[in-house]
Design a protein around this motif. Sequence first.
Motif, short mmCIF file in Angstrom:
data_model
loop_
_atom_site.label_atom_id
_atom_site.label_comp_id
_atom_site.label_asym_id
_atom_site.label_seq_id
_atom_site.Cartn_x
_atom_site.Cartn_y
_atom_site.Cartn_z
N PRO A 254 0.84 -1.21 0.00
CA PRO A 254 0.00 0.00 0.00
C PRO A 254 0.87 1.25 0.00
O PRO A 254 1.95 1.27 0.61
N ALA A 255 0.41 2.29 -0.69
CA ALA A 255 1.23 3.49 -0.90
C ALA A 255 0.66 4.69 -0.17
O ALA A 255 -0.54 4.75 0.13
N THR A 256 1.54 5.65 0.10
CA THR A 256 1.10 6.95 0.61
C THR A 256 0.99 7.96 -0.53
O THR A 256 0.40 9.02 -0.35
N TYR A 294 -7.05 3.88 -5.99
CA TYR A 294 -7.66 4.39 -4.76
C TYR A 294 -7.82 3.30 -3.70
O TYR A 294 -7.86 3.59 -2.50
N ARG A 295 -7.87 2.04 -4.13
CA ARG A 295 -7.91 0.96 -3.15
C ARG A 295 -6.53 0.69 -2.54
O ARG A 295 -6.42 0.20 -1.42
N GLY A 296 -5.47 1.01 -3.29
CA GLY A 296 -4.11 0.74 -2.84
C GLY A 296 -3.49 1.84 -2.01
O GLY A 296 -2.33 1.73 -1.61
N LEU A 297 -4.24 2.93 -1.75
CA LEU A 297 -3.73 4.02 -0.92
C LEU A 297 -3.96 3.73 0.56
O LEU A 297 -5.02 3.23 0.95
N LYS A 298 -2.98 4.05 1.36
CA LYS A 298 -3.18 4.01 2.80
C LYS A 298 -4.12 5.15 3.20
O LYS A 298 -4.24 6.14 2.47
N PRO A 299 -4.84 5.05 4.33
CA PRO A 299 -5.64 6.19 4.79
C PRO A 299 -4.79 7.45 4.87
O PRO A 299 -3.70 7.43 5.44
N GLY A 300 -5.27 8.52 4.28
CA GLY A 300 -4.49 9.75 4.21
C GLY A 300 -3.56 9.82 3.02
O GLY A 300 -2.98 10.87 2.73
N GLY A 301 -3.40 8.70 2.30
CA GLY A 301 -2.56 8.68 1.12
C GLY A 301 -3.18 9.48 -0.02
O GLY A 301 -4.40 9.62 -0.09
N ARG A 302 -2.35 10.00 -0.91
CA ARG A 302 -2.87 10.85 -1.98
C ARG A 302 -2.42 10.34 -3.35
O ARG A 302 -1.47 9.56 -3.45
N ALA A 303 -3.13 10.81 -4.38
CA ALA A 303 -2.88 10.31 -5.73
C ALA A 303 -3.09 11.42 -6.74
O ALA A 303 -3.91 12.32 -6.56
N PHE A 354 -6.71 13.11 -5.66
CA PHE A 354 -7.59 12.72 -4.55
C PHE A 354 -6.78 12.19 -3.37
O PHE A 354 -5.61 11.80 -3.51
N THR A 355 -7.44 12.19 -2.21
CA THR A 355 -6.83 11.75 -0.96
C THR A 355 -7.71 10.69 -0.32
O THR A 355 -8.93 10.89 -0.20
N ARG A 356 -7.13 9.58 0.07
CA ARG A 356 -7.91 8.49 0.67
C ARG A 356 -8.36 8.90 2.07
O ARG A 356 -7.58 9.43 2.87
N GLY A 357 -9.64 8.69 2.36
CA GLY A 357 -10.19 9.07 3.66
C GLY A 357 -9.88 8.06 4.74
O GLY A 357 -9.47 6.93 4.48
N GLU A 358 -10.09 8.47 5.97
CA GLU A 358 -9.92 7.56 7.10
C GLU A 358 -11.08 6.56 7.14
O GLU A 358 -10.92 5.44 7.62
#
Length: 488
Positions: A254-256, A294-303, A354-358
């Motif tokens: 998973p990525a940030t 978007y599934r591979g982002l850690k919470p708070g991670g951005r893309a 976009f930024t992955r939510g908590e």
Amino acid sequence: MTTATHDIGAKLWNLCNHLRDDGVTYHQYVTELTYLLFLKMAKETESEDQLPKSYRWDDLERKTAPDRLEFYKLLLIHLGTHGSKLVQEIFANASTVIRKPTTLTTLVTEIDKLDWYVARQEGLGDLYEDLLERNASEKKSGAGQYFTPRPLIDAMVAVMKPALGDVIQDPAAGTGGFLIASDRYIRAHSNPDRWTEAQQRRYRRETFYGMEHVQDAHRLALMNLMLHGLDSDPKASGIFFGDTLSDDHKRMPPATLMLSNPPFGTKKGGGLPSRDDFTYPTSNKQFCFLQHIYRGLKPGGRAAVVLPDNVLFEGNIGKQIRADLMDKCNLHTILRLPTGIFYAQGVKTNVLFFTRGEKDKGNTKEVWVYDLRANAPQFGKRTQLTREYFGEFEQAFGSDPLGLPASLKKRKDAGETGKFRKFTREWIAERDDNLDIAWLRDESEGNGGELPEPAVLARQAMEELEGAILELRGILVELGEEDEEVEA
């Protein structure tokens, strides 16, 4: 890039003329040149210890002209299974397209004549990247799909601000441009000499990840990373050879931060991705890559990801994926890109930030759209895309790459006559989650004519019809009725 680097790149590129009689394409030539340059640069950088003895540049050069080609063929096969892991990956399944011994002799002789002292001083990575860019700009090479324009990459990286401690991923790595630009940005905005030993070890082993499923592009990416000093630990990180839309994706953590320009179109031959963890399986590659990101982002991670227009308006499963994206992530910014900056001139593209939510619900409250397409020049060989063209967008984007609500309040909504506008999630829902939003009249020639409401509604209706047709073609592909790749 300096004049000296450009001149050396031009000399290397012009050597392709010697291969024309053998029917060699530009892309084949760059791949061939990669084999020869790796041998030569290993000698110039005193790193030949990663090559087995008797299979190095001097061994090739010492052969007489009649014997050199046969030795070269054996060398390529041998290096595919011997030497360091990097050597074996670059030469995996390697073969030569050269048919005449005199052609190989000309290439070896001319490469040896180049001023390699200047090349080392100026930067071997810039020299190689110059070759990749020349290859991508040649329509006949077909390599543009693996090369995102450097100004666009740099602009995306600048607003996302990669930092020491990030885990950065490009699931469609091509020749590695996003990872190299991220490394360059991190080093320029910190002091590597002051990093602790633990930070340096983590940076090398656990920062940069990518995947590329075309072997020729993969070997070019490995060479590109190596020459930019980014030859990551092969046991931990780097650009892997594999298919992100299969279980190969599990090799990447998973990525940030995700930065990518995925391939467009429908899976060739029909059928769904072989991985079974997508909530919305589809043969449409860009929708699959979007889900992976978007599934591979850690919470708070951005893309930041480049996607074609149909991702913004296509119905059925496309609408479901957009809704899922806006639920799981804060889709805070869309940059509408001008046409003509990619290899397929007619394809209209955007960058989604976009930024992955908590949590997995209700993360998008509003979407900001920046229209860089309306009234844009026609980019091509006459009008080059430069970094300066993105200057106003970078300033308007703001200093916070996370796209947090507090930072978004600082943005200035330019209204109906400006390039930057804000749209609420409720307003987007009333449009059936259609994110293909335009409001400026486009008076530039050949740019498709962006029109204000209500004319834009008519255009969107036509685009939705086009999307339905594409979706129908995708269904036919899945049923085995059609196996052509559908260009987005």
